[in-house]
Enzyme design. Structure first.
Site, short mmCIF file in Angstrom:
data_model
loop_
_atom_site.label_atom_id
_atom_site.label_comp_id
_atom_site.label_asym_id
_atom_site.label_seq_id
_atom_site.Cartn_x
_atom_site.Cartn_y
_atom_site.Cartn_z
N ASN A 1 0.86 -1.18 0.00
CA ASN A 1 0.00 0.00 0.00
C ASN A 1 0.89 1.23 0.00
O ASN A 1 1.61 1.49 0.97
CB ASN A 1 -0.90 -0.02 1.24
CG ASN A 1 -1.82 1.19 1.31
OD1 ASN A 1 -1.76 2.09 0.48
ND2 ASN A 1 -2.66 1.21 2.33
N LYS B 1 -4.41 15.33 -9.54
CA LYS B 1 -3.68 15.29 -10.81
C LYS B 1 -3.07 16.65 -11.15
O LYS B 1 -2.01 16.72 -11.80
CB LYS B 1 -4.60 14.81 -11.94
CG LYS B 1 -5.05 13.37 -11.76
CD LYS B 1 -3.89 12.42 -11.59
CE LYS B 1 -4.29 10.98 -11.49
NZ LYS B 1 -3.14 10.06 -11.33
N TYR C 1 -10.20 14.16 -7.79
CA TYR C 1 -9.26 13.64 -8.79
C TYR C 1 -8.48 14.78 -9.45
O TYR C 1 -7.26 14.71 -9.62
CB TYR C 1 -10.04 12.85 -9.84
CG TYR C 1 -9.19 12.06 -10.82
CD1 TYR C 1 -8.54 10.91 -10.41
CD2 TYR C 1 -9.08 12.46 -12.14
CE1 TYR C 1 -7.77 10.17 -11.30
CE2 TYR C 1 -8.32 11.72 -13.04
CZ TYR C 1 -7.67 10.58 -12.62
OH TYR C 1 -6.91 9.86 -13.50
N ALA C 2 -9.18 15.87 -9.80
CA ALA C 2 -8.53 17.02 -10.43
C ALA C 2 -7.49 17.63 -9.49
O ALA C 2 -6.41 18.03 -9.92
CB ALA C 2 -9.57 18.07 -10.83
N ALA C 3 -7.83 17.70 -8.20
CA ALA C 3 -6.89 18.27 -7.22
C ALA C 3 -5.61 17.45 -7.17
O ALA C 3 -4.51 18.01 -7.10
CB ALA C 3 -7.55 18.32 -5.84
N SER D 1 -3.21 13.69 -15.63
CA SER D 1 -4.41 13.50 -16.45
C SER D 1 -4.78 14.84 -17.07
O SER D 1 -4.43 15.90 -16.52
CB SER D 1 -5.57 12.99 -15.58
OG SER D 1 -6.80 13.07 -16.27
N ASN E 1 2.30 5.53 -11.01
CA ASN E 1 1.11 5.31 -11.83
C ASN E 1 -0.15 5.03 -11.02
O ASN E 1 -1.26 5.26 -11.49
CB ASN E 1 1.36 4.13 -12.79
CG ASN E 1 0.10 3.69 -13.50
OD1 ASN E 1 -0.41 4.37 -14.39
ND2 ASN E 1 -0.44 2.54 -13.09
#
Length: 244
Positions: free
Chosen positions: A58, A154, A150-152, A137, A85
């Site tokens: 993890n 990436k 997710y945006a924060a 992304s 990744n």
């Protein structure tokens, strides 16, 4: 291309991560440490690969990460390539997003990247060489509805990467840090989406199709290799023209 290289890849059991591990192994890496939490998928993915070592871990567990990296250093004395990744999504409009959904994505996609890089970078700097490639992304560069968490993350890894490019080379070490920013890609994350949604994704992409893990791997391979020895602090979009 990767002869005698020691490579680490997170999120390695499937999708883009699996394709990256396979590419490094095929390019004659000395050893590829394939890291994932999914033990069954990880072991079955690389059965028979003599230069791939599956590691069930993890990446949010800092103690486990640092213990593992110290063991790699003791065993092989160097790390040439790190591919950050591993990532998850927990999508919701902001008024419906729970704290658990926020925290889960921040922990894996941002803290996990920080943990691995913090552990690996000193070894690269000590050896005066290394390439770190982190998966961002187009959501991290241009945003998307329902993906605040997710945006924060990436966007965050892009900012960290640009800082790392300056920090790791400040004393002359040839240690590079770059990001790859995929668009819509056929992975286990997207395979269960309705056909209507997949068709919409393809229609939004000028090249008229979704990307494949191999498309993304081509970019990762280049940035990780010595062919990109004068490239650092950059974001390579691989999105079929989705964001122009």
């Amino acid at each position: 291309m990767f002869n005698n290289k020691i490579c680490l890849v997170t999120g390695a059991a499937q999708g883009i991560g699996k394709a990256v591990v396979e590419r490094f192994a095929e390019q004659h890496a000395q050893m590829v440490y394939a890291i994932d939490m999914n033990e069954q998928a990880l072991l079955s993915a690389f059965e028979g690969r003599t230069n791939v070592k599956p590691i069930v871990m993890n990446i949010c567990d800092r103690a486990a990460v640092f213990e593992f990296i110290e063991q790699v250093k003791a065993d092989v004395s160097k790390i040439d390539v790190l591919v950050n990744n591993a990532g998850i999504t927990r999508d919701a409009l902001i008024e419906k997003m729970t704290e658990d959904e926020w925290d889960a994505v921040i922990n894996v996609n941002l803290k996990g990247v920080f943990n691995l890089t913090q552990a690996v970078a000193p070894i690269m700097m000590e050896n005066n060489a290394g390439s770190i490639v982190t998966m961002s992304s187009v959501v991290g560069t241009d945003g998307n509805i329902g993906q605040s968490n997710y945006a924060a993350t990436k966007g965050g890894v892009i900012a960290m990467t640009k800082g790392w490019a300056k920090e790791f080379a400040r004393k002359g070490a040839q240690v590079r840090a770059n990001c790859v920013a995929p668009g819509f890609v056929q992975t286990p994350m997207t395979e269960n989406l309705p056909e209507k949604v997949l068709d919409m994704m393809k229609a939004k992409t000028p090249l008229g199709r979704m990307g494949t893990p191999e498309d993304i791997t081509n970019g990762v391979e280049f940035l990780a290799s010595d062919k990109a020895s004068f490239i650092t602090g950059q974001v390579l979009k691989i999105d079929g023209g989705l964001v122009l």
